[in-house]
Write an enzyme that holds these catalytic residues in place. Sequence first.
Site, mmCIF file in Angstrom:
data_model
loop_
_atom_site.group_PDB
_atom_site.id
_atom_site.type_symbol
_atom_site.label_atom_id
_atom_site.label_comp_id
_atom_site.label_asym_id
_atom_site.label_seq_id
_atom_site.Cartn_x
_atom_site.Cartn_y
_atom_site.Cartn_z
ATOM 1 N N ALA A 75 0.866 -1.188 0.000
ATOM 2 C CA ALA A 75 0.000 0.000 0.000
ATOM 3 C C ALA A 75 0.891 1.222 0.000
ATOM 4 C CB ALA A 75 -0.879 -0.009 1.243
ATOM 5 N N GLY A 118 0.746 -5.069 0.777
ATOM 6 C CA GLY A 118 -0.460 -5.115 -0.047
ATOM 7 C C GLY A 118 -0.166 -5.649 -1.447
ATOM 8 N N GLU A 121 -0.343 -9.266 -1.081
ATOM 9 C CA GLU A 121 -1.769 -9.593 -0.909
ATOM 10 C C GLU A 121 -2.515 -9.520 -2.240
ATOM 11 O OE1 GLU A 121 -2.043 -6.687 2.284
ATOM 12 O OE2 GLU A 121 -2.714 -8.265 3.626
ATOM 13 N N GLU A 141 4.607 -5.469 7.080
ATOM 14 C CA GLU A 141 3.787 -4.469 7.780
ATOM 15 C C GLU A 141 4.159 -4.339 9.258
ATOM 16 O OE1 GLU A 141 2.660 -6.717 5.639
ATOM 17 O OE2 GLU A 141 1.033 -5.933 4.419
HETATM 18 N N1 DAK Z 1 4.663 3.412 -0.296
HETATM 19 C C1 DAK Z 1 5.076 4.612 -0.766
HETATM 20 N N2 DAK Z 1 6.265 4.821 -1.363
HETATM 21 C C2 DAK Z 1 7.058 3.743 -1.508
HETATM 22 C C3 DAK Z 1 6.709 2.463 -1.039
HETATM 23 C C4 DAK Z 1 5.434 2.297 -0.421
HETATM 24 N N3 DAK Z 1 4.969 1.126 0.009
HETATM 25 N N4 DAK Z 1 7.737 1.613 -1.322
HETATM 26 C C5 DAK Z 1 8.673 2.349 -1.942
HETATM 27 N N5 DAK Z 1 8.287 3.624 -2.056
HETATM 28 C C6 DAK Z 1 9.004 4.726 -2.674
HETATM 29 C C7 DAK Z 1 10.153 5.196 -1.795
HETATM 30 O O1 DAK Z 1 9.700 6.109 -0.837
HETATM 31 C C8 DAK Z 1 11.072 5.844 -2.820
HETATM 32 O O2 DAK Z 1 10.560 7.103 -3.152
HETATM 33 P P1 DAK Z 1 11.546 8.409 -3.319
HETATM 34 O O3 DAK Z 1 12.272 8.503 -2.039
HETATM 35 O O4 DAK Z 1 12.450 8.019 -4.471
HETATM 36 O O5 DAK Z 1 10.615 9.535 -3.630
HETATM 37 C C9 DAK Z 1 10.892 4.950 -4.034
HETATM 38 O O6 DAK Z 1 9.658 4.277 -3.853
HETATM 39 C C10 DAK Z 1 11.990 3.902 -4.162
HETATM 40 O O7 DAK Z 1 12.069 3.205 -2.931
HETATM 41 P P2 DAK Z 1 13.450 3.012 -2.131
HETATM 42 O O8 DAK Z 1 14.385 4.156 -2.362
HETATM 43 O O9 DAK Z 1 13.097 2.701 -0.717
HETATM 44 O O10 DAK Z 1 14.037 1.733 -2.868
HETATM 45 P P3 DAK Z 1 14.991 0.601 -2.299
HETATM 46 O O11 DAK Z 1 15.358 -0.227 -3.472
HETATM 47 O O12 DAK Z 1 16.081 1.203 -1.457
HETATM 48 O O13 DAK Z 1 14.090 -0.259 -1.288
HETATM 49 C C11 DAK Z 1 12.077 -1.441 -0.642
HETATM 50 C C12 DAK Z 1 13.012 -1.006 -1.797
HETATM 51 C C13 DAK Z 1 10.861 -2.129 -1.310
HETATM 52 C C14 DAK Z 1 12.789 -2.488 0.227
HETATM 53 C C15 DAK Z 1 11.655 -0.232 0.214
HETATM 54 O O14 DAK Z 1 11.186 0.810 -0.654
HETATM 55 C C16 DAK Z 1 10.572 -0.547 1.209
HETATM 56 O O15 DAK Z 1 10.859 -1.107 2.263
HETATM 57 N N6 DAK Z 1 9.350 -0.126 0.895
HETATM 58 C C17 DAK Z 1 8.208 -0.285 1.785
HETATM 59 C C18 DAK Z 1 7.722 -1.716 1.806
HETATM 60 C C19 DAK Z 1 6.563 -1.907 2.796
HETATM 61 O O16 DAK Z 1 6.745 -1.602 3.993
HETATM 62 N N7 DAK Z 1 5.461 -2.385 2.343
HETATM 63 C C20 DAK Z 1 4.234 -2.577 3.148
HETATM 64 C C21 DAK Z 1 3.436 -1.302 3.168
HETATM 65 S S1 DAK Z 1 1.971 -1.444 4.231
HETATM 66 C C22 DAK Z 1 -5.593 -2.633 3.692
HETATM 67 C C23 DAK Z 1 -5.126 -2.851 2.429
HETATM 68 C C24 DAK Z 1 -3.752 -2.973 2.221
HETATM 69 C C25 DAK Z 1 -2.876 -2.826 3.276
HETATM 70 C C26 DAK Z 1 -3.369 -2.593 4.553
HETATM 71 C C27 DAK Z 1 -4.740 -2.481 4.777
HETATM 72 N N8 DAK Z 1 -7.004 -2.473 3.913
HETATM 73 C C28 DAK Z 1 -7.911 -2.593 2.762
HETATM 74 C C29 DAK Z 1 -7.525 -2.338 5.231
HETATM 75 C C30 DAK Z 1 -1.456 -2.897 2.992
HETATM 76 C C31 DAK Z 1 -0.506 -2.328 3.772
HETATM 77 C C32 DAK Z 1 0.871 -2.276 3.265
HETATM 78 O O17 DAK Z 1 1.206 -2.785 2.214
#
Ligand code: DAK
Length: 267
Positions: A75, A118, A121, A141
């Site tokens: 997400a 997400g 998912e 998450e």
């Molecule tokens: N959201 C927003 N921006 C993101 C992002 C994300 N999930 N993942 C990456 N980005 C952005 C980064 O901020 C960066 O942007 P700039 O700084 O260049 O502006 C760009 O993408 C490149 O990312 P990185 O610089 O971090 O790239 P790396 O290769 O160093 O690292 C990484 C890649 C995938 C390991 C890292 O970006 C990372 O850890 N990202 C977050 C992964 C994460 O935590 N995912 C889970 C998110 S929570 C629901 C429905 C769905 C959900 C919940 C409830 N309901 C219907 C109730 C889902 C929740 C989630 O998914």
Amino acid sequence: MGVLADLRPPDRPMTVLLEREEPIAVIRLNRPEALNALSNQLMSELVGALENLDDDEAVRCIVLAGDDKAFASGADIGDLSNPTHLELYFGGRIDKWDAIRSVRTPIVAAVSGYCLGGGCELAMACDLIVASETAQFGQPETNLGVLPGAGGTQRLTRAIGKSKAMDVILTGRFLSAREAEAAGLVARVVAAEAWLDEAKRVAQAIAAKSPIGVRLAKESVNQAFETNLRAGLEAERKAFHLALSSEDAQEGMKAFLEKRKPEIKGK
Ligand code: DAK
């Protein structure tokens, strides 16, 4: 490359692109600058595209893909942070995930690179996953102080079992494509350059069959997740009888006996 329903605000680029290669269609998630994070706009466009394709008889199978670097990183954390209770309740986020679950056309997830949160998912909400050997799956998450909220605790656990699902969800570690395949999350793993072509090949193979048999088979397999064995077997039996009464089934069996290819009509 064509574009389906245009649901975006006027000043924003499409976050979902559509390629029609009938009888299949390929939906590409298109936010490379954010590793295809699932923004609210992207989810709306994705659901609009899926629903349109589901109503289109010319499309028999859908491929859902990201790009080489990411299927989707989860997400959009910006959209997810600081919502009010009212936004969570009325914002329609959950409805979008329910809408994906309601799509009857088979969906092949084509995964390369990150497939997280997400994003994982979303891949699991598809019917099967074809992955590049570069793919990484995870539910990180818990790093953010929350937990999977779009089916991850349920679908991942059913796919790979309790102990491994706990490992992935509680520690936030990523599974490699090979590990995900060995654990049962992924159907096929292919070389880095072949992931999309292989997913399209799988979709073409599905699309060549009667859409009646295929849709009823999808429904029946999904019953295995949602009900007990007895009720699932009942549902399968009814679906089988329904399929058997179709023109395609009659033609399929006749063609086999006459040693020729069947002419599928979708009736
Ligand atoms: N959201 C927003 N921006 C993101 C992002 C994300 N999930 N993942 C990456 N980005 C952005 C980064 O901020 C960066 O942007 P700039 O700084 O260049 O502006 C760009 O993408 C490149 O990312 P990185 O610089 O971090 O790239 P790396 O290769 O160093 O690292 C990484 C890649 C995938 C390991 C890292 O970006 C990372 O850890 N990202 C977050 C992964 C994460 O935590 N995912 C889970 C998110 S929570 C629901 C429905 C769905 C959900 C919940 C409830 N309901 C219907 C109730 C889902 C929740 C989630 O998914």
